[in-house]
Scaffold this active site. Structure first.
Site, PDB file in Angstrom:
ATOM      1  N   HIS A 150       0.847  -1.200   0.000  1.00  0.00           N
ATOM      2  CA  HIS A 150       0.000   0.000   0.000  1.00  0.00           C
ATOM      3  C   HIS A 150       0.884   1.252   0.000  1.00  0.00           C
ATOM      4  O   HIS A 150       1.937   1.279   0.641  1.00  0.00           O
ATOM      5  CB  HIS A 150      -0.908   0.022   1.227  1.00  0.00           C
ATOM      6  CG  HIS A 150      -1.948  -1.061   1.209  1.00  0.00           C
ATOM      7  ND1 HIS A 150      -3.281  -0.822   1.477  1.00  0.00           N
ATOM      8  CD2 HIS A 150      -1.859  -2.392   0.969  1.00  0.00           C
ATOM      9  CE1 HIS A 150      -3.959  -1.959   1.401  1.00  0.00           C
ATOM     10  NE2 HIS A 150      -3.106  -2.923   1.097  1.00  0.00           N
ATOM     11  N   HIS A 205      -3.355  -5.182   8.460  1.00  0.00           N
ATOM     12  CA  HIS A 205      -2.325  -4.166   8.170  1.00  0.00           C
ATOM     13  C   HIS A 205      -2.105  -3.354   9.439  1.00  0.00           C
ATOM     14  O   HIS A 205      -2.241  -2.124   9.456  1.00  0.00           O
ATOM     15  CB  HIS A 205      -2.738  -3.288   6.991  1.00  0.00           C
ATOM     16  CG  HIS A 205      -2.584  -3.977   5.676  1.00  0.00           C
ATOM     17  ND1 HIS A 205      -1.381  -4.038   5.005  1.00  0.00           N
ATOM     18  CD2 HIS A 205      -3.474  -4.673   4.920  1.00  0.00           C
ATOM     19  CE1 HIS A 205      -1.537  -4.725   3.883  1.00  0.00           C
ATOM     20  NE2 HIS A 205      -2.799  -5.125   3.811  1.00  0.00           N
ATOM     21  N   ALA A 230       1.157  -8.896   7.124  1.00  0.00           N
ATOM     22  CA  ALA A 230       0.933  -7.479   7.441  1.00  0.00           C
ATOM     23  C   ALA A 230       0.400  -7.291   8.856  1.00  0.00           C
ATOM     24  O   ALA A 230      -0.502  -6.497   9.106  1.00  0.00           O
ATOM     25  CB  ALA A 230       0.003  -6.825   6.420  1.00  0.00           C
ATOM     26  N   GLY A 264       0.990 -21.207  -0.953  1.00  0.00           N
ATOM     27  CA  GLY A 264       2.336 -21.764  -0.867  1.00  0.00           C
ATOM     28  C   GLY A 264       3.414 -20.711  -0.858  1.00  0.00           C
ATOM     29  O   GLY A 264       4.601 -21.041  -0.841  1.00  0.00           O
ATOM     30  N   ASP A 288      -6.489 -12.996  -2.313  1.00  0.00           N
ATOM     31  CA  ASP A 288      -5.794 -11.700  -2.338  1.00  0.00           C
ATOM     32  C   ASP A 288      -5.207 -11.470  -3.730  1.00  0.00           C
ATOM     33  O   ASP A 288      -4.147 -10.875  -3.884  1.00  0.00           O
ATOM     34  CB  ASP A 288      -4.701 -11.647  -1.270  1.00  0.00           C
ATOM     35  CG  ASP A 288      -4.215 -10.233  -0.969  1.00  0.00           C
ATOM     36  OD1 ASP A 288      -4.953  -9.278  -1.287  1.00  0.00           O
ATOM     37  OD2 ASP A 288      -3.108 -10.078  -0.427  1.00  0.00           O
ATOM     38  N   GLY A 324       1.025  -9.383  -3.231  1.00  0.00           N
ATOM     39  CA  GLY A 324      -0.265  -9.994  -3.508  1.00  0.00           C
ATOM     40  C   GLY A 324      -0.080 -11.352  -4.136  1.00  0.00           C
ATOM     41  O   GLY A 324       1.024 -11.775  -4.485  1.00  0.00           O
TER      42      GLY A 324
END
Length: 409
Positions: A150, A205, A230, A264, A288, A324
């Site tokens: 982010h 986060h 996060a 993984g 995600d 991600g």
């Protein structure tokens, strides 16, 4: 009468229902799963269509609560043609067994939220793509110390309590989930108001300790965004948000759900096993997924960042920072089953029943109960997706083989 309104009998199949895999036929009409007893004893009619599933396993369709984009589309940055991008992703997700999802907007500017959020409306799904359950806004009210990919310059505080939320997002009508850091000043009052508006609050986060996480739960938070990622790592003197999985301060009868990325890459198999064995009923598989889902190795643009896909992993270009996932939900279900050693039923429920329960939509989604939406997938014994159905209509079928035969009576 349209084909949708006709009576369909799915036979020669195994179905996942009520925590069991049963050798039963599945009956569908008007896009809903129906009780065959009414057919046999009251109406005394035969089905209009009989679908031979060829011993496939029928599961509810997958529900993904965290999808940032895919197939070259980034929901947070491809803002000039929002509807086109959403439709492209929704259509392509059908191939991976996803029948419903939450488009996710990462930390963005006020202008982006106000341009994008009104355009991502809830849909029922169908041949054009998976259903949209509402938007998951991940940020900007997060900790800069756990920002991940982010943009730090866009991270915000709750300077005016809930008014800060309205100032940033604008209209909340299309929002179903907000990820925020509970340690931010004024977060608890914001959580309380979000709950009052029936918006799911997820903590993530964040550098919150366990006590701060517990206070958030007591005020209405019920989800943890991508567990282990996060957030502060588990520590034996203060386990942080991870400790919510075994906290004795959770209100009676409340289940804490948590997303986990079983690709993984983001979560070690041992961590998956720890989470599953500690709190299996709260585990929710999420992808995600980012815009590089479905793309080949190489450099791709993710908003203002360049990302590099190499060896099935996505990094901020020139670094080793993950930004991600590029795994699809079908792959996550398969990997989770193998890594955790759980049953097929448990693996499937983590991508169906649990996300539906977390959003309180399990009377219609994530189940194959009578009266529920006929959103389902056919799987082989390897849990590979053979076909995807929404409201009882086939919306995707693997081209490599005939996955079922439909006969009209």
């Amino acid at each position: 009468m349209s084909k949708k309104n006709k009576l369909k009998q799915f036979c020669n199949c195994r179905i996942l229902r009520n925590g069991q895999i049963l050798m039963e036929d599945l009956w569908v009409r008007d896009g809903k799963i129906i009780d065959p007893e009414k057919i046999f004893y009251d109406e005394q009619i035969i089905p209009d269509y009989v679908i031979d599933c060829q011993d496939a396993l029928i599961s509810p369709g997958y529900i993904d609560l965290q999808v940032n984009g895919g197939f070259g589309v980034d929901f947070s940055h491809n803002i000039d043609n929002v509807e086109v991008g959403i439709n492209k992703v929704a259509k392509n997700l059908l191939e991976h067994g996803v029948t419903a999802f939450c488009p996710t907007i990462v930390t963005s500017s006020k202008e982006t939220y106000r341009k994008v959020l009104p355009k991502i409306t809830r849909t029922n799904g169908g041949i054009s793509g998976a259903a949209i359950l509402g938007v998951h806004v991940e940020g900007p009210f997060i900790s800069p110390r756990k920002k991940g990919a982010h943009e730090e310059i866009l991270i915000r505080q709750f300077d005016q309590d809930f008014q800060s939320v309205l100032d940033i997002y604008g209209d909340l009508n299309n929002v179903c989930c907000v990820t925020l850091a509970p340690e931010i000043p004024n977060a608890l009052s914001v959580i309380k108001e979000l709950q009052r508006r029936n918006i799911m609050i997820s903590v993530g986060h964040s550098i919150a300790n366990l006590k701060e996480g517990e206070e958030a739960v007591k005020h209405g938070a019920s989800f943890i965004t991508h567990l282990f990622n996060a957030m502060l790592p588990f520590h034996h003197r203060d386990p942080g948000l991870v400790g919510l999985l075994t906290s004795d301060q959770i209100p009676s009868g409340k289940i804490i759900y948590y997303g986990i990325i079983a690709d993984g890459v983001h979560t070690h198999p041992a961590a998956l096993r720890i989470a599953h064995r500690t709190h299996p009923q709260g585990l929710v598989l999420v992808t995600d997924a980012i815009s590089a889902l479905g793309l080949k190795d190489g450099i791709h643009k993710l908003g203002q960042l360049e990302i590099e896909v190499r060896h099935s992993r996505a990094y901020i270009a020139g670094t080793d920072t993950l930004c991600g996932s590029i795994a699809n939900m079908s792959e996550c279900v398969q990997f989770f089953k193998e890594a955790s050693g759980c049953t097929i039923m448990e693996a499937l429920q983590a991508a169906t029943l649990h996300p539906a329960r977390s959003l309180k939509i399990d009377s219609q989604k994530g189940v194959l109960n009578f009266g529920a939406d006929a959103d389902l997938i056919m799987l082989n014994d390897k849990l590979e997706v053979l076909s995807t159905w929404i409201a009882g209509e086939c919306v995707f079928e693997r081209k490599s083989q005939n996955t079922h035969t439909m006969m009209k009576n």
